[in-house]
Design a protein around this motif. Structure first.
Motif, PDB file in Angstrom:
ATOM      1  N   ASP A  62      55.115  44.115  31.148  1.00  0.00           N
ATOM      2  CA  ASP A  62      53.792  44.716  31.346  1.00  0.00           C
ATOM      3  C   ASP A  62      53.096  44.106  32.566  1.00  0.00           C
ATOM      4  OD1 ASP A  62      54.141  46.349  29.150  1.00  0.00           O
ATOM      5  OD2 ASP A  62      52.985  45.058  27.791  1.00  0.00           O
ATOM      6  N   GLN A  63      53.243  42.796  32.715  1.00  0.00           N
ATOM      7  CA  GLN A  63      52.672  42.124  33.890  1.00  0.00           C
ATOM      8  C   GLN A  63      53.291  42.684  35.168  1.00  0.00           C
ATOM      9  OE1 GLN A  63      52.597  37.835  33.979  1.00  0.00           O
ATOM     10  NE2 GLN A  63      52.214  37.743  31.779  1.00  0.00           N
ATOM     11  N   GLN A  64      54.599  42.866  35.167  1.00  0.00           N
ATOM     12  CA  GLN A  64      55.288  43.381  36.352  1.00  0.00           C
ATOM     13  C   GLN A  64      54.828  44.803  36.671  1.00  0.00           C
ATOM     14  OE1 GLN A  64      57.301  41.552  38.379  1.00  0.00           O
ATOM     15  NE2 GLN A  64      57.234  43.318  39.738  1.00  0.00           N
TER      16      GLN A  64
ATOM     17  N   LYS B  56      51.387  44.564  38.143  1.00  0.00           N
ATOM     18  CA  LYS B  56      51.506  44.024  39.495  1.00  0.00           C
ATOM     19  C   LYS B  56      51.940  45.130  40.456  1.00  0.00           C
ATOM     20  CE  LYS B  56      54.564  41.250  42.337  1.00  0.00           C
ATOM     21  NZ  LYS B  56      55.363  42.290  42.950  1.00  0.00           N
ATOM     22  N   ASN B  57      52.956  45.874  40.073  1.00  0.00           N
ATOM     23  CA  ASN B  57      53.453  46.950  40.936  1.00  0.00           C
ATOM     24  C   ASN B  57      52.368  47.990  41.203  1.00  0.00           C
ATOM     25  OD1 ASN B  57      55.939  45.719  41.015  1.00  0.00           O
ATOM     26  ND2 ASN B  57      56.856  47.038  39.466  1.00  0.00           N
ATOM     27  N   GLN B  58      51.609  48.338  40.175  1.00  0.00           N
ATOM     28  CA  GLN B  58      50.544  49.330  40.342  1.00  0.00           C
ATOM     29  C   GLN B  58      49.446  48.815  41.271  1.00  0.00           C
ATOM     30  OE1 GLN B  58      49.679  49.988  36.173  1.00  0.00           O
ATOM     31  NE2 GLN B  58      50.735  51.958  36.226  1.00  0.00           N
ATOM     32  N   LEU B  59      49.085  47.557  41.143  1.00  0.00           N
ATOM     33  CA  LEU B  59      48.051  46.988  41.994  1.00  0.00           C
ATOM     34  C   LEU B  59      48.520  46.896  43.447  1.00  0.00           C
ATOM     35  CD1 LEU B  59      46.707  44.227  39.607  1.00  0.00           C
ATOM     36  CD2 LEU B  59      45.520  46.319  40.319  1.00  0.00           C
ATOM     37  N   VAL B  60      49.780  46.554  43.647  1.00  0.00           N
ATOM     38  CA  VAL B  60      50.330  46.493  45.005  1.00  0.00           C
ATOM     39  C   VAL B  60      50.365  47.899  45.616  1.00  0.00           C
ATOM     40  CG1 VAL B  60      52.438  46.019  46.335  1.00  0.00           C
ATOM     41  CG2 VAL B  60      51.620  44.352  44.661  1.00  0.00           C
TER      42      VAL B  60
ATOM     43  N   SER C 182      40.979  45.833  46.420  1.00  0.00           N
ATOM     44  CA  SER C 182      42.208  45.958  45.633  1.00  0.00           C
ATOM     45  C   SER C 182      43.100  44.732  45.818  1.00  0.00           C
ATOM     46  CB  SER C 182      42.954  47.261  45.960  1.00  0.00           C
ATOM     47  OG  SER C 182      43.335  47.305  47.304  1.00  0.00           O
ATOM     48  N   ASP C 183      43.091  44.157  47.016  1.00  0.00           N
ATOM     49  CA  ASP C 183      43.855  42.932  47.240  1.00  0.00           C
ATOM     50  C   ASP C 183      43.261  41.772  46.429  1.00  0.00           C
ATOM     51  OD1 ASP C 183      46.051  41.614  48.632  1.00  0.00           O
ATOM     52  OD2 ASP C 183      44.497  40.529  49.742  1.00  0.00           O
ATOM     53  N   ASN C 184      41.940  41.685  46.395  1.00  0.00           N
ATOM     54  CA  ASN C 184      41.277  40.648  45.587  1.00  0.00           C
ATOM     55  C   ASN C 184      41.582  40.835  44.106  1.00  0.00           C
ATOM     56  OD1 ASN C 184      40.131  39.371  47.793  1.00  0.00           O
ATOM     57  ND2 ASN C 184      38.198  40.456  47.608  1.00  0.00           N
ATOM     58  N   LEU C 185      41.581  42.083  43.669  1.00  0.00           N
ATOM     59  CA  LEU C 185      41.908  42.379  42.273  1.00  0.00           C
ATOM     60  C   LEU C 185      43.306  41.888  41.934  1.00  0.00           C
ATOM     61  CD1 LEU C 185      41.233  43.751  39.571  1.00  0.00           C
ATOM     62  CD2 LEU C 185      42.078  45.884  40.564  1.00  0.00           C
ATOM     63  N   TRP C 186      44.259  42.151  42.814  1.00  0.00           N
ATOM     64  CA  TRP C 186      45.636  41.705  42.607  1.00  0.00           C
ATOM     65  C   TRP C 186      45.691  40.188  42.474  1.00  0.00           C
ATOM     66  CZ3 TRP C 186      50.116  40.731  41.068  1.00  0.00           C
ATOM     67  CH2 TRP C 186      51.017  39.939  41.758  1.00  0.00           C
ATOM     68  N   TRP C 187      45.032  39.453  43.375  1.00  0.00           N
ATOM     69  CA  TRP C 187      45.091  37.999  43.331  1.00  0.00           C
ATOM     70  C   TRP C 187      44.409  37.449  42.084  1.00  0.00           C
ATOM     71  CZ3 TRP C 187      48.560  35.297  45.580  1.00  0.00           C
ATOM     72  CH2 TRP C 187      49.156  35.797  46.734  1.00  0.00           C
ATOM     73  N   LYS C 188      43.289  38.050  41.694  1.00  0.00           N
ATOM     74  CA  LYS C 188      42.622  37.589  40.472  1.00  0.00           C
ATOM     75  C   LYS C 188      43.459  37.892  39.243  1.00  0.00           C
ATOM     76  CE  LYS C 188      38.013  37.385  42.237  1.00  0.00           C
ATOM     77  NZ  LYS C 188      36.608  37.643  42.071  1.00  0.00           N
TER      78      LYS C 188
ATOM     79  N   THR D  96      46.201  35.321  39.073  1.00  0.00           N
ATOM     80  CA  THR D  96      45.680  34.032  38.611  1.00  0.00           C
ATOM     81  C   THR D  96      45.428  34.049  37.105  1.00  0.00           C
ATOM     82  OG1 THR D  96      44.651  33.635  40.751  1.00  0.00           O
ATOM     83  CG2 THR D  96      43.797  32.375  38.892  1.00  0.00           C
ATOM     84  N   LYS D  97      44.827  35.130  36.625  1.00  0.00           N
ATOM     85  CA  LYS D  97      44.533  35.231  35.190  1.00  0.00           C
ATOM     86  C   LYS D  97      45.817  35.251  34.366  1.00  0.00           C
ATOM     87  CE  LYS D  97      40.031  35.934  35.645  1.00  0.00           C
ATOM     88  NZ  LYS D  97      39.068  34.918  35.368  1.00  0.00           N
ATOM     89  N   CYS D  98      46.829  35.955  34.837  1.00  0.00           N
ATOM     90  CA  CYS D  98      48.109  35.996  34.109  1.00  0.00           C
ATOM     91  C   CYS D  98      48.747  34.616  34.085  1.00  0.00           C
ATOM     92  CB  CYS D  98      49.070  36.992  34.753  1.00  0.00           C
ATOM     93  SG  CYS D  98      48.689  38.696  34.333  1.00  0.00           S
ATOM     94  N   SER D  99      48.646  33.927  35.202  1.00  0.00           N
ATOM     95  CA  SER D  99      49.191  32.572  35.278  1.00  0.00           C
ATOM     96  C   SER D  99      48.480  31.668  34.282  1.00  0.00           C
ATOM     97  CB  SER D  99      49.024  32.035  36.696  1.00  0.00           C
ATOM     98  OG  SER D  99      49.460  30.709  36.763  1.00  0.00           O
TER      99      SER D  99
END
Length: 67
Positions: A6-8, A11-15, A51-57, A60-63
């Motif tokens: 689900d994380q992957q 991630k793919n959708q955000l990218v 959208s790039d900030n959303l991806w990085w946040k 981080t949250k998943c980590s």
């Protein structure tokens, strides 16, 4: 815990979202339109950054969540 698959997927959708906003600037129709409406080009650039900030946040949250 969020499933790694689900994380992957997220991630793919955000990218893809970020890439779509970036690639829009390569579209000749968009370029012509943005020339007439610079405020829309500014919003596109803001969307790339958001959208790039959303991806990085998200990353981080998943980590943090999986620790």
């Amino acid at each position: 815990m969020i499933d790694l698959n689900d994380q992957q997927t997220l991630k793919n959708q955000l990218v893809l979202l970020t890439d779509a906003y970036i690639k829009l600037s390569e579209n000749p129709v968009w370029l012509k339109f943005a020339e007439q409406h610079p405020d829309l080009e500014e919003l596109r650039q803001d969307a790339v950054e958001a959208s790039d900030n959303l991806w990085w946040k998200f990353r981080t949250k998943c980590s943090d969540f999986n620790s």
